[in-house]
Each structure stands twice: as structure tokens, then as C-alpha cells.
Enzyme design. Structure first.
Site, PDB file in Angstrom:
ATOM      1  N   GLY A   1      -2.231   4.497   0.221  1.00 13.83           N
ATOM      2  CA  GLY A   1      -1.743   5.029   0.285  1.00 13.83           C
ATOM      3  C   GLY A   1      -1.182   6.278   0.088  1.00 13.83           C
ATOM      4  O   GLY A   1       0.022   6.810   0.419  1.00 13.83           O
TER       5      GLY A   1
ATOM      6  N   ASP B   1     -14.155  -0.646  10.891  1.00  6.10           N
ATOM      7  CA  ASP B   1     -14.478   0.587  10.102  1.00  6.10           C
ATOM      8  C   ASP B   1     -14.402   1.953  10.310  1.00  6.10           C
ATOM      9  O   ASP B   1     -14.484   2.067  11.785  1.00  6.10           O
ATOM     10  CB  ASP B   1     -15.715  -0.620  10.391  1.00  6.10           C
TER      11      ASP B   1
ATOM     12  N   CYS C   1     -14.645   9.639  -6.380  1.00  6.74           N
ATOM     13  CA  CYS C   1     -13.896   9.329  -7.585  1.00  6.74           C
ATOM     14  C   CYS C   1     -15.903   9.949  -8.159  1.00  6.74           C
ATOM     15  O   CYS C   1     -15.429   9.025  -9.513  1.00  6.74           O
ATOM     16  CB  CYS C   1     -13.105   8.712  -8.619  1.00  6.74           C
TER      17      CYS C   1
END
Length: 677
Positions: free
Chosen positions: A396, A443, A517
Site C-alpha cells: 500500500g 489476478d 526491483c
């Protein structure tokens, strides 16, 4: 030191006794009067008669001072005698060696003994009564007190002075350093320090020269026997580290430092093996990293061993960064702004209170979030009153940042596949005061069935995590080629869905931001290059004024030139987690594009575009052009023709996949052309 007290009619003198360290009283009596010192006339007493009479304590102190002064003089003379003795020994040795042809050693010794006996007799007559075995060499300088001696002694003293300047400087400086230090002026002390510094600089320059000479030497790799012997023993980390440095120096100047019988590939292979052993990586991942960082691989690996600084993001819906920083400083935190590129980030160096349990954190004034997680939201730049989508929202942080930039207006759909992680999203959004978000559990590949026509879409795709090794050290050994291929396939599916969910006709948006990342090309540039061929999108600037450009050329592959608009961030360069950010602009809404998305079936990896490759076949182009003209409804008479076009398009994709499987990801391009035709 004394005073008189009236005790009756008699005077009592109070003095200080140095033995008992207390006051003593001496009564005046006839005996004391007899023991008084006689008063001498001026012609006998001299200057002492004119001076004030000293007390007994002052006399004792004066005697002690005289004794100390005499001891110092004696020590000084002893040191001088030792110095001169050494010098005379050298001179005598030289004289004896010079006269060896004309005189025998016995005659030379007699001369030395004779001169020594003469100097002993002269030294005994000295007022100081100083006796020493080397008394014949105790001839003082001209400025000092001259001892009685012969003319030979005076000539010897002159020779000693000349030789002392040449040979005895080091000895005298070493022995009289402490005494001379106290007598030097400040400017002399500084000059002495400068001379010492010059000596140290010369020594360092010599060591550096030796090191440079050593660097130009040829380095030979260890033999097979040495490697097999070391493999049976525990690894010597110091030896490995030194060998890594040597090989890196050889690769930096390969033409001059290489071994004539060793190839570059042998050096690279040995370097890869040593890096895997020293840092704990597997062979596959280390090979990928060495391809991305050929020069600064050591810096990248070392940066992964250090934790990144803790960063927090200010919630501008409730406070300002300046007020938050002042409040946290008052609670014992040491922090600074994260940089000029962010107006809401703070770096926490150390803290006396738990950073996740302060009243400001519980009140939703800030969010603990990595600095690299700010970048995708900054690139997306959501505007007020927009309808935006966050496809992978947990936990979040990015969703709350988007809501803060939108000032709690518009709508944000925060979706995540993992239902357990959505609990963190709900808690953070409630704590931060977010009221414009809708949380869904679906999904990401199927979200287009429930929601579409978004102004902006953010996809922080799941990846291998090669950019956050400092947080998860298990990535070093767990990730292999199969894991990277699975991640790449999933990322393609999600990015195609994100593009389909975006509305190209949006007045203020139509942008998609893709971030990972990871630092691997297979998960970043290769995915972007793939969707550029499949959808009507183009790359635009991310708006980030720092970071390195993405690869438009990697090894023998050639990507789309617009990939220079993407941005890469590295831990050893920017002190952030390894990150990749790309921003896409949707040009047109392609009807039927949802049917062209990658399926969940196993698929061969899409080969990266080379100079000779043909990314799209002619049959695929024909079918897509026909499909764009018109999509008939279920009641249309052209339904059979529409189904036929879909079958032709599907057959073209299957043929392309078969050709990829037969030729491989790096197969011959001419062979693929022949098969496709």
C-alpha cells in the site's frame, strides 16, 4: 616565611619544618642566639650582604636547586662524553686502517693508549672531578668550559667537531630530542614537524613507486593443481580477495599484464569462480551480473552486503515534511531530507525510539517506504479527479502516495492477487486517511474483465529481486535460469493487460508505468521491447532527472532506440535499491487486443531483437489489419468470417512458436525466415 608572636615578653618565631610539614615554634633563648649566622662585612660578603636574609627553608630549597643543577650538568657531560667516544672510535679505526702499511697494529694501539692516559690526567685535574674510562675524549667545545689539555687534544676537538657534523647528527638528534624539544621556539618546532612530514612523504612516494612497478608485472593464474588443492580446504578469504584484485587489474590493462599463454576467457572464468566463492552467488547469477557490470562489479557486490538507509515518506494529507522532521527530531531521531529529487522523503540515520511505534506513525503522518519506491509514482504523476489503477498494490505504499498526489480525489483501484497481503493495504490506507481507494482481490491478468478504461495504470511487477539482495540474501543462490524465464513471462502478461486496461482517449492520461526491483535485462528491457511490438504504445520520458539510461544495445542484441527513456537505479551508484522504471504512452485502443494476450500455457522465451531478426510475420500483420476494420456482433452475418480471421491469426502465432522452439532463443535468423515463409 616566618613571623613573630608575642608570648609574654619573649618573641617566638614561627617557621615551617620541611621534614614534618607542619608549623614549629622556636623560642628565643641564649642557645639560639649563639647559633645565629655571623654578619659579614660588605667587602667579604659581596652581593649577599646587600640581599635580604633568607630563612632556613629558603636555604634548603636553594641547596636542592643547586644540587639538581649540578646533576643535570653531570648528566649532560656524560652524554657528551659518550657521543665523542663513539666518534673518536670511528676516527681511530679509520686512522689505524690508513696506517696499516707503515705501522703495525701494536704501535697504533700504543699511541691510542698514550693519548688516552694523557687525557685522563688532564681530566682528573678538572674542577668537576668527573671520572670516566673515556676521559681522554671529554674535550669540551670552544663555547663551553675548556678542560686543560695539550695541543693534540685541541686538534682532536676540532676534528671531532668536523666529523660530528657529518656522522653524529642522527645519534645526537635521537638522544637529545627530549631536551631540545623544550628549548625550541614555536617556529622551530613547526619547522621540525615539516621536516618529519617530508621524510614520511618521501617514504610513501617510494612505496607507491614500488606498487606501480608491481602493477606492471605479469600476473599468472594459479595452476590446476593449486586450484584442486585449495578446493579441498576451507577458502582463504584474504587470498581470494587479493586474487580478485589482481585479475581485475589484469583485465583493466590486458595487453601489458596478461600472461602470454592465457586467454581473456580464462581470466574471466577464474574471476567469476572467485567472486562466487567470496560473495556466495551461484554461477548463473554471477555471469548475468558480470555482463551488466563489466567494470564496477566489485562495487555492486560490496553494496549488496550493506543495508540501505531507512527512509520514510511524509503524508502530505496530514502534515508537512518540515513539521514532521521537527517532531521526530524532538523524539530523538537523526534524519535528513532524502535528496533534491523528492519533497516528501526523509532518511533516518539513527533513532532512540522505534520508528514504527511513534505517535506520528500511528497517526498516519508518515509511511516507512524505500526511496526507490517513490520513483514509479513520481513517473506516473497522477492528477486530481482521475481514475487510476494499481495492479500490484501490496503493501500500500505506492497507493497511498498516489492518493496523496491526487489530494484524495478521483478513484484508485488497488488490486493484489495475494489476499493475505491485502490486510496490510487496508490497514495502511485507513491509517493514512485515504478515502478515494477501492481494494480488490483478483489476478492481475484477469482484471480487465471487471474494470478498464483507466486514465493511468501503475504496474510494479513481481520479479526476481536481484535489485534488493541487501534485503534478501537468499536471492544469491536460489535464482536460476528457470526462475528468470517464469518471471519474464508473467511480467509480459501483466504489462499487456495493463496496457489494455488503459484508455488511450483519456484527456489527461493514457499512461502506463512499468517498474521492477530487478536489474536483469530479461525482466526489463526485453519485456518493454516485446510490448512495443504487440501494442500501439511508445516510450516517453519518465520525468526523473537522475538515474542511468536503459540499454538500447546489450551484448549482440539491439532493442528499440526509445529505450533510452527508461531509467535504471543501482545501489552502488545512487544508494537506493536496484530499480527499473519505464513510462509508456498508449496511442490507440486496439479492438480485440485482449484475445492476443499471452496465455498461461508454457511459452518459449521471446528472443530479443537482433539486427537481422523479423519480429512480426506477414500473416500476423494481415490478420491484425483485417481485425481492426470492424468487429462484427454476435447477430452479424459476418460472424463466420470473423471466426475465420481469428483462426488464421491463431495459426500464425502457433507457427511462430514452433519456429522459436526449433531454432532456439538465439538460433539462425535465416532458418526462421525459411520456416515462416
Amino acid at each position: 616565611m616566618g613571623r613573630k608572636l608575642n608570648v609574654g615578653k619573649k618573641a617566638v618565631e614561627v617557621g615551617f619544618n620541611p621534614d614534618t610539614k607542619s608549623k614549629r615554634v622556636r623560642a628565643s633563648s641564649r642557645k639560639n642566639k649563639r647559633q645565629q649566622e655571623p654578619v659579614l662585612p660588605k667587602f667579604l660578603a659581596g652581593d649577599e650582604a646587600e640581599t635580604k636574609k633568607l630563612s632556613s627553608h629558603q636555604k634548603k630549597r636553594k641547596k636542592l636547586a643547586l644540587l639538581k643543577e649540578a646533576e643535570k650538568k653531570a648528566q649532560k657531560l656524560a652524554k657528551q662524553s659518550n657521543k665523542k667516544a663513539k666518534l673518536v672510535e670511528r676516527q681511530n679505526q679509520n686512522k689505524v686502517n690508513g696506517r696499516a702499511k707503515s705501522k703495525s697494529k701494536a704501535e697504533a694501539e700504543e699511541e691510542i693508549n698514550g693519548s688516552a692516559s694523557e687525557s685522563d690526567e688532564s681530566f682528573v685535574e678538572d674542577d668537576m672531578n668527573f671520572k670516566d674510562d673515556n676521559a681522554d675524549w671529554l674535550t669540551p667545545k670552544k663555547t663551553g668550559v675548556q678542560l686543560h689539555g695539550s695541543e693534540d687534544d685541541e686538534e682532536m676537538s676540532e676534528d671531532e667537531e668536523m666529523s660530528g657534523d657529518e656522522e653524529g647528527d642522527d645519534v645526537s638528534d635521537a638522544e637529545s630530542e627530549e631536551e631540545d624539544e623544550a628549548n625550541l621556539l614555536p617556529i622551530e618546532r613547526k619547522a621540525k614537524k615539516l621536516r618529519q612530514k617530508e621524510v614520511v612523504d618521501k617514504q610513501l612516494a617510494k612505496e607507491e613507486l614500488d606498487m606501480n612497478i608491481k602493477q606492471t608485472e605479469v600476473y599468472k593464474l594459479p595452476s590446476g593443481q593449486d586450484i584442486s588443492r585449495d578446493s579441498n580446504l576451507a577458502p582463504d578469504l584474504e587470498l581470494l580477495k587479493q586474487r580478485i584484485r589482481d585479475i581485475m587489474q589484469v583485465l583493466g590493462d590486458f595487453s601489458s599484464r596478461r600472461d602470454s599463454g592465457t586467454s581473456r576467457q580464462s581470466y574471466v572464468s577464474q574471476l567469476r569462480t572467485d567472486l562466487c566463492t567470496y560473495y556466495g552467488y551461484n554461477e548463473f547469477l554471477m555471469e548475468k551480473l558480470m555482463e551488466i557490470f563489466p567494470q564496477d562489479i566489485i562495487e555492486f557486490l560490496e553494496a549488496n552486503e550493506i543495508d540501505r538507509p531507512v527512509t520514510i515518506r511524509t503524508n502530505t494529507l496530514k502534515t508537512r515534511r518540515r513539521d514532521l522532521a521537527q517532531a521526530l527530531i524532538n523524539r530523538g531521531m537523526n534524519l535528513d531530507p532524502i535528496g533534491k529529487w523528492s519533497k516528501v522523503g526523509l532518511v533516518v540515520y539513527d533513532t532512540q525510539v522505534p520508528i514504527g511505534a511513534t505517535p506520528e506513525y500511528l497517526g498516519g503522518h508518515y509511511m516507512i517506504q524505500g526511496g526507490s519506491s517513490f520513483l514509479p509514482v513520481m513517473a506516473l504523476a497522477p492528477q486530481q479527479h482521475e481514475k487510476n489503477l494499481d495492479m500490484a498494490a501490496a503493501p500500500g505504499g505506492k497507493t497511498s502516495y498516489m492518493a496523496a498526489l491526487m489530494q484524495n480525489t478521483g478513484t484508485i483501484v488497488a488490486n493484489d492477487k495475494n489476499k493475505a497481503r491485502l490486510k496490510a493495504v487496508i490497514g495502511n490506507l485507513h491509517r493514512m486517511g485515504i478515502t478515494n481507494s477501492v481494494i480488490t482481490n483478483s489476478d492481475g491478468k484477469d482484471i480487465i474483465k471487471y474494470a478498464n478504461n483507466f486514465d493511468r495504470v501503475l504496474l510494479d511487477a513481481p520479479c526476481s529481486g536481484t535489485g534488493v539482495i541487501s534485503k534478501d540474501q537468499s536471492v544469491k543462490a536460489n535464482k536460476d535460469e528457470v526462475d528468470i524465464a517464469k518471471c519474464s513471462q508473467l511480467q509480459r502478461q501483466l504489462l499487456l493487460t495493463a496496457i489494455d486496461c488503459c484508455d488511450a482517449k483519456s484527456s489527461s492520461g493514457g499512461y502506463i508505468v512499468y517498474s521492477t526491483c530487478s536489474i536483469l535485462v530479461e525482466e526489463n528491457e526485453q519485456v518493454i521491447d516485446y510490448v512495443l511490438k504487440k501494442r500501439a504504445v511508445k516510450l516517453v520520458s519518465t520525468g526523473l532527472d537522475f538515474g542511468k539510461e536503459g540499454f538500447s544495445q546489450y551484448k549482440y542484441h539491439r532493442f528499440h532506440p526509445s529505450l533510452k527513456h527508461t531509467r535504471r537505479f543501482y545501489p552502488h551508484t545512487h544508494n537506493l535499491d536496484g530499480f527499473f522504471v519505464a513510462k509508456l504512452k498508449k496511442l490507440a485502443n486496439m479492438e480485440g487486443a485482449a484475445d492476443e494476450r499471452v496465455t498461461d500455457e508454457p511459452m518459449a522465451a521471446e528472443p530479443m531483437e537482433t539486427v537481422d531478426s523479423e519480429p512480426v510475420t506477414e500473416t500476423t500483420k494481415a490478420t491484425t489489419k483485417a481485425a481492426r476494420k470492424s468487429k462484427p456482433s454476435k447477430s452479424s452475418p459476418k460472424k463466420k468470417q470473423w471466426n475465420r480471421l481469428k483462426k488464421i491469426e491463431k495459426m500464425g502465432r502457433q507457427k511462430k512458436l514452433q519456429s522459436q522452439e526449433t531454432s532456439g532463443s538465439t538460433g539462425n535468423t535465416s532458418r526462421k525466415r525459411k520456416h515462416l515463409k
